[in-house]
Design a protein around this motif. Structure first.
Motif, PDB file in Angstrom:
ATOM      1  N   GLY A  38     -15.057   4.198  18.199  1.00 37.26           N
ATOM      2  CA  GLY A  38     -15.597   2.875  18.514  1.00 37.26           C
ATOM      3  C   GLY A  38     -15.127   1.816  17.533  1.00 37.26           C
ATOM      4  O   GLY A  38     -14.821   0.686  17.923  1.00 37.26           O
ATOM      5  N   GLY A  39     -15.048   2.188  16.264  1.00 38.51           N
ATOM      6  CA  GLY A  39     -14.547   1.248  15.261  1.00 38.51           C
ATOM      7  C   GLY A  39     -13.089   0.888  15.505  1.00 38.51           C
ATOM      8  O   GLY A  39     -12.694  -0.279  15.382  1.00 38.51           O
ATOM      9  N   ALA A  68     -17.519   4.362  11.525  1.00 33.44           N
ATOM     10  CA  ALA A  68     -17.112   3.197  12.309  1.00 33.44           C
ATOM     11  C   ALA A  68     -16.242   2.264  11.483  1.00 33.44           C
ATOM     12  O   ALA A  68     -15.224   1.740  11.965  1.00 33.44           O
ATOM     13  CB  ALA A  68     -18.343   2.454  12.823  1.00 33.44           C
ATOM     14  N   ALA A  80     -18.269   7.256  16.635  1.00 25.42           N
ATOM     15  CA  ALA A  80     -18.356   6.020  15.851  1.00 25.42           C
ATOM     16  C   ALA A  80     -16.977   5.614  15.333  1.00 25.42           C
ATOM     17  O   ALA A  80     -16.625   4.430  15.334  1.00 25.42           O
ATOM     18  CB  ALA A  80     -19.318   6.211  14.677  1.00 25.42           C
TER      19      ALA A  80
END
Length: 199
Positions: A147-148, A4, A144
Motif C-alpha cells: 500500500g505504501g 507502509a 501495508a
C-alpha cells in the motif's frame, strides 16, 4: 506504519529514476495535455504490478521459508547496482527536458503511448514486481508495504503531471537532473543498507 513507510520510500526512490515514462509525463504536464488520463494510467499500472509482486512473493515465501533471506540479499544487491547507476548518471550529467516536441496528441494516443512506455519497459517488471515483491516478503506486513508503494506511485505521478509547469524552469538546467540522480542513488543505497543490517 513502519512497513507502509518503507514501501512508500522504496516505491518513491524507484519511480524517481529518470526514464522515458517520467519524461513523457513531465512533457504532458508542461503542455497541459491530457494530464489526468496520463497520470492515472501510470499510477494504476504501477498498482497492478506492485500488487502482483507483493501477492506472488508472499505466496512463494510461505512455501519456501528460506526465500525471504534470499530476497533480502538479492534486493539489496539490486539496489546497490541501481544506486550506482544513478550516481554515474549524476556524475556524467543528464540531458535537459523542454516542452519542445511533436504536435499535441489525442487523449487516446497519449494513453496508448503511456501504456507502451509502461508495459513494454522491462525495467518496470524488475522494479515493481521483482524488487518491490522481494522486499515486501521481508516485511511484517506485506499489505501495508504494498500500500505504501502504491501510494508513492499515485503521489509521484500526480505531482509530476500537475507540478510540471512549476518545475519547468528548474528542469531546463542539467544541474537539476544531476541533483535528482544523486538523490535517487542515495535513497537506494540507504534502503539497501537497511535490508543488509536488518538481516
Amino acid at each position: 506504519m513502519g512497513a507502509a513507510l518503507a514501501g512508500f520510500t522504496l516505491g518513491l526512490s524507484l519511480i524517481l529514476a529518470i526514464g522515458a515514462q517520467n519524461a513523457f509525463v513531465l512533457r504532458q504536464g508542461l503542455r497541459r495535455a491530457h494530464v489526468l488520463p496520463v497520470v492515472l494510467t501510470c499510477a494504476l499500472s504501477d498498482a497492478v504490478l506492485i500488487a502482483a509482486g507483493v501477492a506472488g512473493f508472499g505466496a512463494l515465501s510461505e512455501a519456501a521459508p528460506g526465500l525471504p533471506v534470499l530476497m533480502r540479499w538479492g534486493g539489496a544487491a539490486f539496489l546497490i547496482v541501481y544506486g550506482a547507476l544513478a550516481f554515474r548518471s549524476a556524475w556524467r550529467g543528464a540531458e535537459t527536458l523542454t516542452a519542445a516536441g511533436p504536435g499535441t496528441q489525442s487523449r487516446a494516443q497519449a494513453v496508448l503511448t503511456c501504456l507502451a512506455l509502461t508495459w513494454l519497459n522491462p525495467h518496470v517488471y524488475l522494479d515493481t514486481v521483482v524488487l518491490v515483491g522481494s522486499v515486501a516478503a521481508t516485511q511484517e506486513s506485506r499489505l501495508a508495504f504494498g500500500g505504501g508503494a502504491v501510494t508513492a506511485s499515485f503521489v509521484f505521478f500526480f505531482a509530476l503531471g500537475y507540478g510540471a509547469r512549476a518545475l519547468a524552469p528548474a528542469f531546463a538546467r542539467p544541474g537539476t537532473w544531476r541533483a535528482l540522480d544523486a538523490l535517487v542513488g542515495g535513497l537506494m543505497w540507504l534502503i539497501a543498507a537497511g535490508l543488509i543490517l536488518g538481516g
